[in-house]
Design a protein around this motif. Sequence first.
Motif, PDB file in Angstrom:
ATOM      1  N   GLY A  35       0.829  -1.144   0.565  1.00 31.85           N
ATOM      2  CA  GLY A  35      -0.153  -0.250   0.514  1.00 31.85           C
ATOM      3  C   GLY A  35       0.352   1.266   0.107  1.00 31.85           C
ATOM      4  N   ILE A  36       2.031   1.263   0.630  1.00 27.51           N
ATOM      5  CA  ILE A  36       2.572   2.472   1.003  1.00 27.51           C
ATOM      6  C   ILE A  36       3.428   2.540  -0.610  1.00 27.51           C
ATOM      7  CG2 ILE A  36       4.540   3.588   1.501  1.00 27.51           C
ATOM      8  CD1 ILE A  36       4.103   1.692   4.280  1.00 27.51           C
ATOM      9  N   LEU A  78      12.311  -2.249   7.398  1.00 32.48           N
ATOM     10  CA  LEU A  78      10.961  -2.427   7.390  1.00 32.48           C
ATOM     11  C   LEU A  78       9.759  -2.672   6.249  1.00 32.48           C
ATOM     12  CD1 LEU A  78      10.069   0.234  10.146  1.00 32.48           C
ATOM     13  CD2 LEU A  78      11.130  -2.179  10.546  1.00 32.48           C
ATOM     14  N   LEU A  79      10.217  -1.860   5.366  1.00 34.15           N
ATOM     15  CA  LEU A  79       9.608  -2.083   4.217  1.00 34.15           C
ATOM     16  C   LEU A  79      10.116  -3.431   3.395  1.00 34.15           C
ATOM     17  CD1 LEU A  79       7.343  -0.521   2.504  1.00 34.15           C
ATOM     18  CD2 LEU A  79       8.722   0.141   0.166  1.00 34.15           C
ATOM     19  N   LEU A 263      -4.844   4.530  -8.551  1.00 32.58           N
ATOM     20  CA  LEU A 263      -3.045   3.897  -8.060  1.00 32.58           C
ATOM     21  C   LEU A 263      -3.009   3.738  -6.175  1.00 32.58           C
ATOM     22  CD1 LEU A 263      -0.818   4.232 -10.694  1.00 32.58           C
ATOM     23  CD2 LEU A 263      -1.685   2.115  -9.919  1.00 32.58           C
ATOM     24  N   MET A 264      -3.573   5.556  -5.797  1.00 35.69           N
ATOM     25  CA  MET A 264      -3.432   5.652  -4.806  1.00 35.69           C
ATOM     26  C   MET A 264      -4.484   5.148  -3.937  1.00 35.69           C
ATOM     27  SD  MET A 264      -2.621  10.131  -4.324  1.00 35.69           S
ATOM     28  CE  MET A 264      -2.878  10.029  -3.065  1.00 35.69           C
ATOM     29  N   ALA A 265      -5.954   4.793  -4.952  1.00 32.78           N
ATOM     30  CA  ALA A 265      -7.012   3.690  -4.386  1.00 32.78           C
ATOM     31  C   ALA A 265      -6.612   3.026  -4.172  1.00 32.78           C
ATOM     32  CB  ALA A 265      -8.036   4.339  -5.003  1.00 32.78           C
ATOM     33  N   VAL A 268      -4.794   1.821  -0.855  1.00 37.88           N
ATOM     34  CA  VAL A 268      -5.636   2.156   0.033  1.00 37.88           C
ATOM     35  C   VAL A 268      -6.576   0.893   0.901  1.00 37.88           C
ATOM     36  CG1 VAL A 268      -7.329   2.804   1.095  1.00 37.88           C
ATOM     37  CG2 VAL A 268      -5.678   4.528   0.144  1.00 37.88           C
ATOM     38  N   PHE A 269      -6.612   0.323  -0.630  1.00 38.45           N
ATOM     39  CA  PHE A 269      -7.055  -0.852  -0.924  1.00 38.45           C
ATOM     40  C   PHE A 269      -6.201  -2.018   0.045  1.00 38.45           C
ATOM     41  CE2 PHE A 269      -7.750  -4.739  -3.576  1.00 38.45           C
ATOM     42  CZ  PHE A 269      -9.240  -4.996  -2.295  1.00 38.45           C
ATOM     43  N   SER A 270      -5.438  -1.455   0.068  1.00 44.01           N
ATOM     44  CA  SER A 270      -3.515  -2.553   0.425  1.00 44.01           C
ATOM     45  C   SER A 270      -4.143  -1.860   1.700  1.00 44.01           C
ATOM     46  CB  SER A 270      -2.761  -3.087  -0.039  1.00 44.01           C
ATOM     47  OG  SER A 270      -2.418  -2.567  -2.016  1.00 44.01           O
TER      48      SER A 270
END
Length: 279
Positions: A35-36, A78-79, A263-265, A268-270
């Motif tokens: 998501g990030i 961390l990622l 893509l941002m959505a 957020v879905f992730s």
Amino acid sequence: MATGSVTAGGQDRVRRAANSKAVDVAARAGFVARGIIYVLIGVLSLRIAFSGGGEQADRGGAIAEIAQKPFGTVLLWLLGIALAGMALWRLSEAAFGQAGPDGGKASKRAMAAGRSVFYGFVAYSVLSFAAGDKGSGSGKSDKNSQDVTAKALDWPGGQWIVGVAGAAVTAAGLWIAARAVMRKFEKHLKMQEMSARMRKAVDFFGVFGGAARGIVFATAGGFAIAAAVQHQPGKAKGMDDTLRTFAGTPAGPWLLALIAVGLMAFGVFSWANARWRKV
């Protein structure tokens, strides 16, 4: 008989490990990391749409963006670890099947294996960048795509290979978009645990985000097909150039902005998957 019992017992322990709390946490951390990356790609795309910025609107650009922030190296570690967790979870799905009544199908396990390899590669590139290899992870996707296409076109039957690969990516993109529009993702989520308002929000982000992601993949595949037909590796485009192409349509930067928000959505879905995914 004793040997068989030991073997069965060993398999049972491996299966329990694959369904353990640790794998559950790893999968959810992976969704957060995915998501990030998608949110950052969307933000970078918006900058390009309205300011023509020089940033890369792809995974490499997202990694470089994180690296510039305070404690950026720590965040990248961390990622990368979270993405490795995603790869581990997908590997467990390939070995033992996904959650759900039809999760053991060979086709689903094969797709899980492919996703495990993909997320393993992404995790490796992010961790390598965090460890100091600045040429890893942040490479420009467009140049990489063109280099790979150029090499493939030089092989015997190279045009067919590139064309088939492009067609496969296009088909995958259309499949991703179609499944998003049909809300196929709902069967993988604990929808009953959400409030009515949250279900509507997750549906919106899943449909809009998944459709935008699928369109980007399908468009990139179309460019690969063009490179094969015209025998011009420069026609192949990575995510960055594919996204910039939307700004060159009659709709101008507004189409790129719409895809960017999509893509941002998906990002957020992730994050919703990190909370409600059936693992």
